[in-house]
Design a protein around this motif. Structure first.
Motif, short mmCIF file in Angstrom:
data_model
loop_
_atom_site.label_atom_id
_atom_site.label_comp_id
_atom_site.label_asym_id
_atom_site.label_seq_id
_atom_site.Cartn_x
_atom_site.Cartn_y
_atom_site.Cartn_z
N ILE A 10 0.85 -1.19 0.00
CA ILE A 10 0.00 0.00 0.00
C ILE A 10 0.89 1.24 0.00
CG2 ILE A 10 -1.79 1.26 1.27
CD1 ILE A 10 -2.57 -1.44 2.56
N TYR A 18 -5.91 6.48 4.98
CA TYR A 18 -6.65 5.46 5.72
C TYR A 18 -6.64 5.77 7.21
CZ TYR A 18 -7.37 1.06 8.25
OH TYR A 18 -7.80 0.11 9.15
N TRP A 19 -5.50 6.18 7.72
CA TRP A 19 -5.39 6.40 9.15
C TRP A 19 -6.28 7.54 9.63
CZ3 TRP A 19 -4.20 3.62 13.05
CH2 TRP A 19 -3.98 4.21 14.31
N GLY A 24 -15.12 4.01 8.62
CA GLY A 24 -15.78 2.88 7.98
C GLY A 24 -14.78 1.84 7.53
N GLU A 25 -15.29 0.78 6.93
CA GLU A 25 -14.43 -0.31 6.47
C GLU A 25 -13.62 0.15 5.26
OE1 GLU A 25 -17.67 -3.70 7.85
OE2 GLU A 25 -17.03 -3.59 5.76
N SER A 26 -12.45 -0.45 5.12
CA SER A 26 -11.57 -0.09 4.01
C SER A 26 -11.16 -1.36 3.28
CB SER A 26 -10.33 0.62 4.55
OG SER A 26 -9.28 0.56 3.62
N GLU A 29 -7.88 -3.37 4.56
CA GLU A 29 -7.69 -3.88 5.92
C GLU A 29 -7.22 -5.32 5.97
OE1 GLU A 29 -11.39 -2.47 7.63
OE2 GLU A 29 -10.30 -0.80 8.54
N GLU A 30 -7.69 -6.14 5.04
CA GLU A 30 -7.21 -7.53 5.07
C GLU A 30 -5.71 -7.56 4.76
OE1 GLU A 30 -9.59 -10.42 3.03
OE2 GLU A 30 -7.93 -11.86 2.96
N LEU A 33 -3.68 -6.65 7.76
CA LEU A 33 -3.55 -7.72 8.75
C LEU A 33 -2.58 -8.80 8.26
CD1 LEU A 33 -7.27 -8.04 9.89
CD2 LEU A 33 -5.34 -7.40 11.34
N ALA A 34 -2.48 -8.95 6.94
CA ALA A 34 -1.65 -10.02 6.39
C ALA A 34 -0.21 -9.60 6.14
CB ALA A 34 -2.27 -10.53 5.08
N CYS A 35 0.03 -8.30 5.94
CA CYS A 35 1.33 -7.85 5.45
C CYS A 35 2.13 -7.15 6.55
CB CYS A 35 1.13 -6.90 4.27
SG CYS A 35 2.67 -6.18 3.65
N SER A 39 1.78 -3.13 7.68
CA SER A 39 1.30 -2.88 9.04
C SER A 39 2.37 -2.16 9.85
CB SER A 39 0.86 -4.17 9.73
OG SER A 39 1.95 -5.02 9.95
N PHE B 19 -0.40 -11.29 14.77
CA PHE B 19 -1.67 -10.59 14.63
C PHE B 19 -2.02 -9.65 15.77
CE2 PHE B 19 -3.31 -11.84 10.69
CZ PHE B 19 -2.94 -13.15 10.44
N ARG B 22 -1.24 -6.05 15.02
CA ARG B 22 -1.99 -5.56 13.87
C ARG B 22 -3.45 -5.34 14.24
NH1 ARG B 22 0.75 -9.54 9.27
NH2 ARG B 22 2.88 -9.20 9.99
N LYS B 29 -7.31 2.53 15.09
CA LYS B 29 -7.89 3.26 13.94
C LYS B 29 -9.41 3.40 14.11
CE LYS B 29 -9.50 4.07 9.72
NZ LYS B 29 -9.66 5.44 9.22
N ALA B 64 -5.92 -14.18 7.78
CA ALA B 64 -6.10 -12.72 7.88
C ALA B 64 -7.54 -12.33 7.60
CB ALA B 64 -5.15 -12.00 6.92
N LEU B 68 -9.97 -10.44 10.21
CA LEU B 68 -10.64 -9.19 9.87
C LEU B 68 -12.14 -9.27 10.15
CD1 LEU B 68 -10.64 -6.34 8.70
CD2 LEU B 68 -10.83 -7.34 6.41
N ARG B 72 -14.22 -6.93 12.87
CA ARG B 72 -15.38 -6.09 12.56
C ARG B 72 -16.52 -6.40 13.50
NH1 ARG B 72 -14.50 -6.19 5.97
NH2 ARG B 72 -13.08 -4.42 5.97
#
Lengths: 185, 173
Positions: A10, A18-19, A24-26, A29-30, A33-35, A39, B19, B22, B29, B64, B68, B72
């Motif tokens: 990103i 984003y910050w 709301g959802e972006s 986000e997945e 959490l994965a990278c 992060s 995790f 994160r 946020k 992940a 997520l 939520r």
């Protein structure tokens, strides 16, 4: 696994947006959490925010303010000492132990000014702020020096000049004198 | 539903290490509160680990995505709990709060940051300070600083890039 496979990371600008913008959802986000790399960069932004909040609360950074920003700081509970001066005026000033910020309101004719610099001097030492933000319609410039500098100042006289910079050169539009002394109960 | 492979303690610890920070960041946020973010992290980690042990995670390789979804759902719950916590705080005071949650594992060098902030252009520094002080979006910062929202975003991007370069954080993207 430390992050995604060769998926594009990103961009920093996107992380910044984003910050700050929206709760709301972006779609990122997945990935966040994965990278690990992305992060970590987001965590750096979050950490920067914590440091800056503390820096502002302690007055550790020189700030040029607007009226709107000053109102937010006061509303957040910061104890603000304010001085107002017109061009050519002087004021006796200080900083109390309980003060979080000292703000100088420098009144000046700002209509038609495109760019403004501030030159301040304490004794032989000159300091220039270039192209400061200001609201021409407000008729004033708000400066908040670093509180640690003020607390260390002792008895001193500081002169600040507002300089309008334009195509035809520079013009001093206001000079303001601060006679600083340590706080006395 | 296909059962997930057994997960051993070492793998669980690794998943937690990966995790937890994160999820906490996700909480910062969305909840804008370190304590609520900590609550979120703890709840999500419990759900994640219990679900993995019970074989309820259909695609462990997409953990992940599972985390997520859980975040939520739990955020909605934590917000409700947070509202009750706030009520209690207002009634009984800050004494009830646990010790301050240390949020950032990436401690920044304060003196270096101050030097880097001083090197920003005045407009950049104002936008950065206004943005971060209360984590305000571009529209609110624009209203405070007499700038257009688009300008705020551009100035903010540029300023943060400069701060990262000055702080030696390195970058990609």
């Amino acid at each position: 696994m430390t992050g995604t496979s060769p998926v594009e990371h990103i961009p920093l600008a996107t992380l910044v947006d984003y910050w700050f913008d929206g709760l709301g959802e972006s779609p990122h986000e997945e990935h966040l959490l994965a990278c690990g790399d992305c992060s970590e960069r987001l965590a750096w932004i979050a950490g920067l925010g914590e440091e800056i909040r503390d820096i502002v609360k302690r007055g550790e950074a020189m700030m040029v303010l607007t009226g709107g920003l000053l109102k937010r700081l006061a509303a957040a509970g910061l104890r603000v000492r304010e001085y107002r001066l017109g061009p050519g005026a002087s004021v006796n000033c200080t900083i109390a132990p309980a003060d979080d910020l000292v703000v100088a309101h420098l009144e000046a004719p700002l209509a038609g000014v495109d760019r403004l610099d501030v030159v301040s001097s304490v004794g032989p030492v000159l300091h220039r702020l270039h192209d400061i933000p200001f609201d021409p319609s407000s008729g004033e410039v708000l400066l908040a020096p670093r509180t640690r500098d003020l607390r260390a100042l002792g008895h001193a006289t500081e002169v600040a000049r507002l300089i309008a910079v334009g195509a035809d050169g520079e013009k001093v539009i206001g000079e303001y004198t601060f006679n600083h002394s340590p706080f006395r109960e | 539903m296909e059962a997930a492979p057994a997960i051993d303690a070492e793998a669980e610890a690794e998943l937690y290490r990966r995790f937890a920070p994160r999820v906490r960041l996700y909480g910062r946020k969305h909840l804008r509160d370190a304590h609520l973010a900590e609550d979120l992290m703890q709840q999500v980690m419990v759900v994640m680990l219990e679900s993995l042990r019970a074989g309820r995670v259909r695609e462990p390789e997409r953990i992940a995505s599972f985390v997520l979804s859980t975040c939520r759902m739990v955020v909605m719950d934590v917000k409700r709990t947070g509202a009750r916590r706030q009520e209690l705080l207002e009634r009984y005071g800050e004494d009830l709060l646990p010790r301050e949650v240390t949020e950032s594992a990436l401690a920044l060098d304060r003196e270096r940051l101050l030097a880097c902030l001083a090197r920003l252009a005045e407009r950049e520094r104002m936008v950065i300070l206004a943005s971060f002080f209360e984590s305000k979006g571009a529209d609110e910062v624009a209203a405070m600083t007499n700038l257009a929202s688009g300008n705020v975003r551009v100035i903010r991007h540029r300023a943060i890039e400069r701060l990262r370069a000055c702080m030696g954080a390195g970058d990609r993207g």
